[in-house]
Enzyme design. Structure first.
Site, mmCIF file in Angstrom:
data_model
loop_
_atom_site.group_PDB
_atom_site.id
_atom_site.type_symbol
_atom_site.label_atom_id
_atom_site.label_comp_id
_atom_site.label_asym_id
_atom_site.label_seq_id
_atom_site.Cartn_x
_atom_site.Cartn_y
_atom_site.Cartn_z
ATOM 1 N N ASP A 457 0.827 -1.209 0.000
ATOM 2 C CA ASP A 457 0.000 0.000 0.000
ATOM 3 C C ASP A 457 0.867 1.267 0.000
ATOM 4 O O ASP A 457 2.088 1.206 0.227
ATOM 5 C CB ASP A 457 -0.905 -0.034 1.244
ATOM 6 C CG ASP A 457 -2.255 0.606 1.005
ATOM 7 O OD1 ASP A 457 -2.346 1.485 0.125
ATOM 8 O OD2 ASP A 457 -3.213 0.254 1.714
ATOM 9 N N ASP A 522 -10.805 1.613 -3.380
ATOM 10 C CA ASP A 522 -11.309 1.184 -2.075
ATOM 11 C C ASP A 522 -12.823 1.044 -2.090
ATOM 12 O O ASP A 522 -13.415 0.638 -1.093
ATOM 13 C CB ASP A 522 -10.906 2.188 -0.979
ATOM 14 C CG ASP A 522 -9.522 1.893 -0.444
ATOM 15 O OD1 ASP A 522 -8.954 0.841 -0.797
ATOM 16 O OD2 ASP A 522 -8.990 2.718 0.325
#
Ligand code: GLA
Length: 721
Positions: A457, A522
């Protein structure tokens, strides 16, 4: 050499002609559909020279086209492709002479030199063998005795289409990535600049240029020639589509710099990131070329000989509430549905009880995992699942042992306050000790545990990226991240890596030569996802995009959606789950299990098939996956919003064998809700029963589609009989 010297590059779908006139930097004088192989050199050369417009009043006494690197010293008055300067202010205007050309296979290598300015330019261009795309890189070598400041170096500059009316490029934000925007060509520069040091959600480094006209959003991706370009770079980037007032058009793309960032010492070289370009007869076909390109650039191991496993990612199921027994229970429920890999997301490492602390301390938190991760990993593996782990190596929380021990490792200008992003700052990976430390931590994790997958990430933009020497350091940071990934992959070649950055904030062909999957967004809301994954497929091979069945209502939009829609939207890409499977009703669990079974049975086909993006009624998205030998197809038709008309125009399929007869069957009718009352003669009834139609009729007459409720995904399979 005076007059025009000419070279050509030919791919299966496009031809490029390059001309150097009076020994200057070559220009791309033709880019478009393939030209006959036997076109003779003299006539091409005469044609190239005839393309020059004679000067008229108010102009310089020469005219020019768009060079592969436009210079101030030419008659081109658009933005130069290079900005350079010596510390004493010299060399700001270059005048390169072409000194050497090498033609090797399907590639050309132009070497130019400016003896007075003291630097050399080389431009390498090639046709990628498996996709037919053009790739190009420019490089500057400082041959002088002192430093060379290089604020801007474009990758090879290509001309914009003379007859096109619009530029299509892409913007977005967290949870709403890949939004196309249409801008008319007009005098002036259309500039996109990524200033966040990572590819980012806001400006995808790629664009489409319809060859002719361009009726904005209504344009049919299967009709009308199209030029497509993208940059293989994961740092800041700059893209310029400029039309000069006298009518020339150029496209520049390269790595953006902050003042003072790029300084070449004597003898040093700097190369632009690669640019990739495809001309095809439709936007959808350029997407197919980019899919082939992405597949050919992807890391050789391990995906080539492995199926893309169905993930169960625990993020939206547990967030930071980690407990080994509970996670094992979750994994057990996922395994029962057909999941094949359990991914432990954020929250497992030292001090990470929420997002304010812990980043940088890549050691298992003994308060949460007193016996380490091994009991969880062994338990997961005993269920037959692979194990994956979330990391965010480039980042640091100030509340961490790492930040306390090494505050100087943080990428920031001395003495200036930094704004945190998600309570975190960025580490300066260009310092060898920082990259070595991170390699050590990640290598230890991968060596000490059976981990098959990393979700990598990157949640803070690189604003104020002050490096160790006080200069800005985005390019060095990006190169250091690439080097860290390369080193880790060399040490652990079987580990798959996903590129995530607050969802889709680091997706590009640079990171994709080192990672196997991207987390597109997301947002697990299937209405958002359906559109996003469809638009992203203009650039990216569909199967690299992770897509998960999330909870309803979706955690990032609050929208409620049926489980069937969520499941089939996920099955269209690299499928996974990101909910707590234990909350599913029996019916829902049966459905999820069935769709996962379908995905597992069909993924070998889908993940290597040609994917065509079809024109669909407003609110709908249609994609056709076609076997290489054209003997089979799978059509996905997803409906996000209600169609305007009950008799929507049929879907015109593409890329099939016109002479083959395809037995077409609706494979998931039970999962699609519809307002239609049963009628014997209707699209739905015919497709449920199965019907045989020639490829020609499917492409020219089209496939009629039933009137579905919004939030439905219809899947039709065709097999040539
Ligand atoms: C980012 C990612 C999410 C999740 C969280 C964990 O926001 O995009 O998928 O991994 O971090 O903190």
């Amino acid at each position: 050499m005076t007059g025009a010297a000419l070279w050509r590059l030919d791919g299966p779908h496009q031809t490029f002609l390059f001309a150097s006139i009076d020994n200057r930097v070559p220009e791309c004088v033709y880019w478009g559909a393939p030209l006959p192989a036997r076109q003779d050199y003299d006539s091409l050369s005469a044609w190239a020279l005839a393309g020059r417009r004679a000067p008229i009043g108010g102009m310089l006494d020469q005219s020019t086209g768009v060079a592969l690197l436009p210079e101030r010293s030419s008659a081109f008055l658009g933005a130069p492709g290079i900005e350079a300067m010596r510390p004493d202010g010299a060399a700001w205007a270059t005048r390169f002479e072409l000194v050497d050309v090498e033609a090797i296979g399907q590639g050309l290598y132009f070497v130019c030199r400016d003896a007075a300015a003291g630097f050399a330019l080389s431009i390498g261009l090639g046709i990628e063998p498996r996709s037919g795309c053009l790739s190009g890189v420019s490089q500057i070598v400082n041959e002088g005795a002192n430093d060379l400041h290089l604020p801007w170096l474009s990758a090879p500059v290509l001309p914009g289409p003379a007859h096109g009316a619009e530029i299509i490029d892409y913007t977005g934000r967290w949870c709403r990535e890949f939004q196309p925007q249409h801008t008319p060509w007009r005098a002036g520069a259309h500039l996109r600049e990524i200033r966040t040091g990572r590819t980012d959600h806001q400006h995808y480094p790629g664009l489409h240029l319809p060859a002719q006209g361009g009726d904005s959003e209504r344009a049919d991706p299967e009709r009308g020639g199209c030029y497509a370009l993208q940059l293989g770079w994961s740092g800041g980037a700059r893209m310029v589509a400029e039309q000069t007032p006298d009518g020339l058009r150029q496209i520049q793309m390269g790595a953006a710099t902050i003042p003072g960032e790029r300084v070449l010492k004597p003898g040093e070289a700097h190369a632009s990131p690669p640019i990739f370009a495809a001309y095809r007869e439709s936007l959808s076909e350029t997407a197919s070329s980019f899919h082939a390109l992405g597949r050919s650039l992807a890391p050789a191991t391990p995906m080539q000989d492995r199926p893309r496993l169905v993930h169960l990612n625990c993020w939206e199921a547990v967030y930071f509430n980690h407990d080994t027994e509970d996670l094992l229970d979750l994994a057990r429920a996922g395994a029962a549905l057909g999941c094949e890999r359990f991914v432990l997301d954020d929250g497992w490492f030292l001090g990470r009880r929420d997002d304010t602390a812990g980043l940088g301390d890549w050691r298992v938190d003994p308060d949460v995992y007193p016996e380490g991760l091994t009991p969880l990993i062994d338990g997961v593996r005993a269920l037959g699942l692979d194990f994956g782990l979330w990391v965010e190596p480039e980042m640091v929380n100030l509340d961490s042992d790492l930040a306390r021990a090494h505050p100087d490792w943080i990428l920031r200008p001395p003495d200036l306050p930094q704004i945190e992003g998600r309570h975190q700052l960025v580490l300066d990976l260009a310092r060898p000790e920082v990259s070595d430390h991170l390699f050590g931590a990640l290598d230890a994790l991968l060596s000490d545990h059976k981990i098959g997958y990393l979700k990598w990430d990157h949640n803070r933009p690189l604003t104020m990226p002050g490096g160790a020497d006080g200069r800005p350091s985005v390019i060095a940071q990006t190169e250091a991240v690439y080097a860290l990934l390369d080193r880790l992959r060399a040490a652990h070649p079987s580990v798959e890596i996903e590129s995530c950055a607050s969802g889709g904030g680091r997706i590009d062909l640079g990171i994709l030569t080192r990672t196997h999957r991207v987390w597109l967004s997301d947002s697990n809301d299937p209405v958002e996802r359906l559109r996003m994954q469809h638009i992203a497929a203009r650039f990216l091979a569909p199967e690299i995009a992770g897509a998960h069945i999330g909870p309803s209502p979706a955690h990032t939009s609050g929208r409620e959606t049926p489980i069937a829609f969520r499941a089939w939207v996920a099955a269209q890409r690299w499928m996974g789950l990101e909910l707590d499977p234990r909350i599913l009703s029996d019916d829902e669990a049966d459905l999820v299990k069935r769709v996962i079974g379908w995905y597992r049975a069909n993924r070998a086909f889908l993940h290597g098939a040609e994917c065509r993006l079809l024109n669909a009624p407003k609110g709908g998205f249609a994609e056709l996956f076609i076997a290489e030998d054209r003997s089979r197809f799978i059509l996905f038709y997803g409906v996000a919003e209600a169609a305007d008309a009950t008799a929507a125009p049929p879907l015109l399929l593409a890329g099939l064998d016109a002479d083959s007869v395809y037995e077409c069957r609706w494979v998931n009718a039970q999962d699609c809700r519809s307002a239609s009352r049963d009628a014997v003669h209707s699209a739905g009834a015919a497709l449920e029963k199965g019907m045989s139609v020639s490829g020609a009729l499917l492409m020219q007459g089209g496939l009629s589609i039933p009137h579905l409720f919004p939030q439905s995904m219809m899947v039709v399979e065709g097999r040539a009989s």
